[in-house]
Design an enzyme around this catalytic site. Structure first.
Site, PDB file in Angstrom:
ATOM      1  N   GLU A 115       0.953  -1.194  -0.022  1.00 22.11           N
ATOM      2  CA  GLU A 115       0.084   0.467  -0.348  1.00 22.11           C
ATOM      3  C   GLU A 115       0.635   1.104  -0.584  1.00 22.11           C
ATOM      4  O   GLU A 115       0.753   2.219  -0.929  1.00 22.11           O
ATOM      5  CB  GLU A 115      -0.881   0.235   1.387  1.00 22.11           C
ATOM      6  CG  GLU A 115      -2.239  -1.231   1.214  1.00 22.11           C
ATOM      7  CD  GLU A 115      -3.610  -0.228   1.640  1.00 22.11           C
ATOM      8  OE1 GLU A 115      -2.746   0.190   2.948  1.00 22.11           O
ATOM      9  OE2 GLU A 115      -4.465  -0.713   2.486  1.00 22.11           O
TER      10      GLU A 115
ATOM     11  N   HIS B  24       8.345 -26.807  -1.692  1.00 19.91           N
ATOM     12  CA  HIS B  24       7.589 -28.115  -2.658  1.00 19.91           C
ATOM     13  C   HIS B  24       6.018 -27.884  -3.424  1.00 19.91           C
ATOM     14  O   HIS B  24       5.876 -28.801  -3.910  1.00 19.91           O
ATOM     15  CB  HIS B  24       7.631 -29.081  -1.074  1.00 19.91           C
ATOM     16  CG  HIS B  24       8.551 -29.630  -0.003  1.00 19.91           C
ATOM     17  ND1 HIS B  24       8.682 -30.874  -1.213  1.00 19.91           N
ATOM     18  CD2 HIS B  24       9.270 -29.213  -0.100  1.00 19.91           C
ATOM     19  CE1 HIS B  24      10.187 -31.104  -0.046  1.00 19.91           C
ATOM     20  NE2 HIS B  24      10.579 -30.190   0.437  1.00 19.91           N
TER      21      HIS B  24
ATOM     22  N   LYS C 275     -14.208  -0.284  -3.876  1.00 17.87           N
ATOM     23  CA  LYS C 275     -15.488  -0.140  -2.920  1.00 17.87           C
ATOM     24  C   LYS C 275     -16.380   1.313  -3.746  1.00 17.87           C
ATOM     25  O   LYS C 275     -17.678   0.926  -3.372  1.00 17.87           O
ATOM     26  CB  LYS C 275     -15.031   0.918  -1.608  1.00 17.87           C
ATOM     27  CG  LYS C 275     -13.636   0.585  -1.245  1.00 17.87           C
ATOM     28  CD  LYS C 275     -12.562   1.213   0.263  1.00 17.87           C
ATOM     29  CE  LYS C 275     -12.494   1.071   1.408  1.00 17.87           C
ATOM     30  NZ  LYS C 275     -11.690   1.867   1.941  1.00 17.87           N
TER      31      LYS C 275
END
Ligand code: PA5
Length: 444
Positions: free
Chosen positions: A284, A305, A419
């Protein structure tokens, strides 16, 4: 010079052009000066910079008292928050609580997503447990925690009655504004303040992180002492002696040398959530204006792995920052087995941590051979003190690194896009104009 943690950048040298490094030295010096002068972009949000020596000690004492009350009141603390209002506490608790520990207050996070299944199953889990709520939102208006608070407040009131429920709700929010502050004042909840000048992702050492961390049983005084030690260490002006600045310098030098992706690696899964906190901090703060080192994380040897192949031979754009714990909290010796059917007797008498360390050394050599440089950060142990120290180390380095990159580390304009679309789709008043546009895109 600090030396509480050790920074080893020797495995980056062969990947960095010396001209790039030399040019960056001056830029990093200037970026550090800008950060310290508090005159750079986003300078309204630099409260975290002096926090380890300037935090409100009265508020801190209230946090400790509230944590003690929660311990007496409840088996579970429901911590409601998202982003910077959750990752700090989650990372500290994951790092510092014993594995499989049933003792003390269990801190459970919600409101960090919108999963109806998670919320329902958590309600079910709480049925036979005493619980309290710490609702954490700086803005007080964030949708995810606000929805969760509605749900869990209602359940708390149903369980204990409105009057007792009020004594079980702790609100951490802005000192004067926002829906949560209004509600907390109206209902008389005990409230804690997120300082105006400390942004979400830099707020773990405020009440945002400290209350749930303290409730979980972690020593927050030790944590602040560690942060203070880092604060003092990173006042050092000489780049060569300042590990935080050196880290910022090295990651930018690698970025400019074509290593666009930084992977924070641990060999101790207790650090997995620390990586999540780190990803928010750097992501951010730096990912804007078309710039920013892409951040990711891995836990080894588990992920060797699964990701190992890609790291060893995939596109050569990554570098590793390895968090190496010098002394594990606990160790055990591998014993001899008479049958030796697994062929592991060559390890008998050796400690499990020694094997882990050799896995790390072998991996680092392999990765360097495969074109993946690494920055190694050795921390002495897993402790509250070290957690506080590391938080400040990475925060300070983040400020320097983002200014070096030329971005404002303390805003996050990009977070708003999803948003707005979500509100338009949900029919939030004020978003009507956007709704047609969004619907057209959705139905394309
Ligand atoms: O770093 C940030 O500012 C964000 O991640 C916020 O912490 C997050 O969006 C939560 O915000 P708030 O505490 O206002 O609910």
């Amino acid at each position: 010079m600090g030396n509480y943690i050790k920074l080893d950048v020797s495995n980056t040298n062969q990947f960095i052009d010396s001209k790039i490094y030399d040019n960056l030295l001056k830029e990093v010096f200037d970026a550090t000066k800008l950060l310290r002068s508090k005159k750079g972009a986003g300078n309204d949000f630099l409260g975290w910079l002096d926090l380890p020596i300037s935090y409100d000690t009265r508020e801190f004492a209230r946090i400790e008292q509230a944590a003690d009350r929660i311990k007496k009141q409840s088996q579970v603390l429901i911590a409601i928050g998202i982003g910077g209002s959750y990752l700090g506490a989650k990372s500290a608790i994951e790092m510092l609580k014993r594995y499989f520990n049933q003792e003390g207050v269990e801190v459970i996070f919600v409101g960090n997503q919108i999963s109806s299944t998670y919320a329902n199953q958590l309600l079910d889990y709480l049925k036979d447990k005493d619980f309290s709520i710490n609702v954490i939102s700086k803005s007080g208006t964030t949708t995810e925690p606000a929805i969760a608070f509605r749900i869990f407040k209602e359940y708390l009131e149903q369980r204990y009655g409105k009057a007792e429920a009020k004594t079980r709700i702790y609100a951490t929010t802005d000192k004067s504004k926002g829906a949560l502050k209004t509600l907390a004042t109206a209902e008389g909840y005990e409230t804690f303040v997120v300082p105006d000048d400390v942004g979400g992702r830099f707020s773990v050492l405020t009440a945002v992180g400290l209350l749930p961390i303290a409730a979980s049983g972690v020593d927050i005084e030790e944590m602040m002492s560690g942060a203070k030690k880092a604060y003092l260490d990173y006042m050092e002006e000489d780049i060569e002696k300042n590990e935080a600045i050196k880290y910022a310098l090295t990651r930018n030098a690698l970025y400019r040398s074509g290593k666009k992706i930084e992977m924070l690696v641990n060999y101790e899964p207790k650090l997995n959530y620390f990586a999540e906190w780190w990803k928010q901090l750097y992501g951010e703060s730096e990912g804007k204006d078309g710039k920013g080192i892409w951040i990711t994380s891995a836990s080894f040897s588990t992920d060797l792995h699964s990701l190992g192949q890609m790291i060893q031979q995939g596109e050569r754009t990554i570098f590793e920052t390895v968090l190496n714990v010098e002394v594990p909290e606990e160790d055990l010796i591998i014993k001899e087995d008479k049958t030796n059917l697994d062929g592991l007797n060559f390890l008998s008498g050796k400690s499990m941590d020694y094997v882990n360390k050799m896995a790390m050394e072998g991996t680092l050599i392999a990765h360097v051979d495969g074109g993946v440089p690494n920055i190694r950060i050795t921390i002495p142990n897993i402790s509250a003190y070290t957690y506080g120290y590391l938080v400040y180390f990475f925060e300070f380095a983040c400020g320097v690194s983002a200014y070096t990159l030329g971005v404002n580390p303390f805003n996050q304009p990009g977070v708003e896009s999803y948003k707005k679309n979500m509100f338009a789709l949900l029919g939030k008043p004020g978003y009507e104009a956007m709704r047609d546009e969004i619907m057209a895109k959705l139905n394309k």
